[in-house]
Design a protein around this motif. Structure first.
Motif, PDB file in Angstrom:
ATOM      1  N   VAL A  60       0.842  -1.191   0.000  1.00 35.29           N
ATOM      2  CA  VAL A  60       0.000   0.000   0.000  1.00 35.29           C
ATOM      3  C   VAL A  60       0.884   1.250   0.000  1.00 35.29           C
ATOM      4  N   LEU A 112      -4.455  -1.137   8.275  1.00 35.46           N
ATOM      5  CA  LEU A 112      -3.637  -1.941   7.359  1.00 35.46           C
ATOM      6  C   LEU A 112      -3.043  -3.176   8.031  1.00 35.46           C
ATOM      7  N   ARG A 145      -0.907  -6.006   6.400  1.00 34.27           N
ATOM      8  CA  ARG A 145      -0.484  -5.521   5.079  1.00 34.27           C
ATOM      9  C   ARG A 145       0.937  -4.967   5.157  1.00 34.27           C
ATOM     10  N   ALA A 203       3.319  -1.624   3.690  1.00 33.15           N
ATOM     11  CA  ALA A 203       3.063  -0.248   3.276  1.00 33.15           C
ATOM     12  C   ALA A 203       4.361   0.494   3.036  1.00 33.15           C
TER      13      ALA A 203
END
Length: 257
Positions: free
Chosen positions: A18, A70, A73, A75
């Motif tokens: 991300v 997030l 995830r 990033a």
């Protein structure tokens, strides 16, 4: 290559971390729409890439809240800031480290870079600046006590001067000198005509500092950088650059504990 073209390769977006664009935040109501427009340009330039927005303070969503969403995830935090300073060096890594379950890294700030000089030049031209009618330009920046920040602003001023063909003097709204009035006085003392000196606004979006420095301009002052296509390209360049650096070093994105 067009200055509005994203630098670097763009691997399949589904496999990408991300991109979290990190703005400072402002009490000026004009700032948030401009930042959102810039983020929208980034999304449009890289379809399929998950692009989020977070703010250091004052505006929502706050970075901590964006990162909290997030979990699980990876990033890349891309500062919508223009120099190395406390936020880039300390606040952003600290926010990442304080978020459990998120792997990530912090990209370089947007400046200095030739694309930034391109946007500054374009904003000056839009304000009516012309080389033949200029004795110099003052590059107005936020300012910081970090010497790396001043070095970055000086480099941006040099890149802009190379584009414009006239001297460019850095000046600051806070925490550093000279101020815009002080820079103007120094240029005037060297024989420049105040009516032929413009102020370039080295701020991502409207806000107190941008307004303050523009008000000190003797003649024309350019608008902040805003949602210029080359700004979106620069955000993506910093994102790709951070990923390439991580891959080249053979390290995984750090996991916050």
């Amino acid at each position: 290559m067009s200055p509005s073209t994203a630098y670097g390769p763009a691997p399949h977006p589904g496999s990408r971390p991300v991109l979290v664009a990190v703005a400072h935040g402002s009490r000026d109501p004009r700032a948030l729409p401009v930042v959102r427009a810039l983020v929208a340009r980034v999304r449009a330039a890289r379809p399929g890439l998950d692009v989020r927005l977070g703010h250091v303070e004052l505006d929502e969503p706050l970075l901590a809240d964006t990162l909290a969403g997030l979990r699980g995830r990876t990033a890349v935090l891309v500062p919508l800031l223009l120099t190395r300073g406390h936020h880039v060096k300390h606040d952003l890594p600290a926010a990442l480290a304080a978020t459990p379950g998120v792997r990530g890294t912090v990209a370089a700030p947007l400046g200095p870079h030739p694309l930034l000089a391109w946007v500054l030049h374009d904003r000056l031209r839009a304000a009516g600046w012309a080389a033949g009618r200029s004795d110099g330009v003052i590059l107005a920046a936020a300012g910081s006590r970090d010497p790396d920040s001043a070095a970055d602003t000086a480099r941006t001023a040099a890149l802009l001067a190379a584009r414009l063909g006239v001297p460019v003097t850095p000046a600051y709204a806070s925490a550093a000198t000279p101020t815009v009035p002080e820079a103007l006085a120094a240029l005037t003392a060297r024989g420049a005509d105040p009516a032929r000196i413009a102020v370039a606004s080295c701020f991502t979006a409207p806000g107190r500092f941008a307004t303050q420095t523009a008000a000190a301009a003797p003649d024309l002052a350019a608008a902040p950088l805003g949602a210029h296509p080359a700004m979106a390209a620069l955000v993506l360049h910093r994102y790709d650059q951070a990923l390439r650096s991580t891959t080249a070093s053979g390290t995984a994105l750090a996991r916050a504990s």
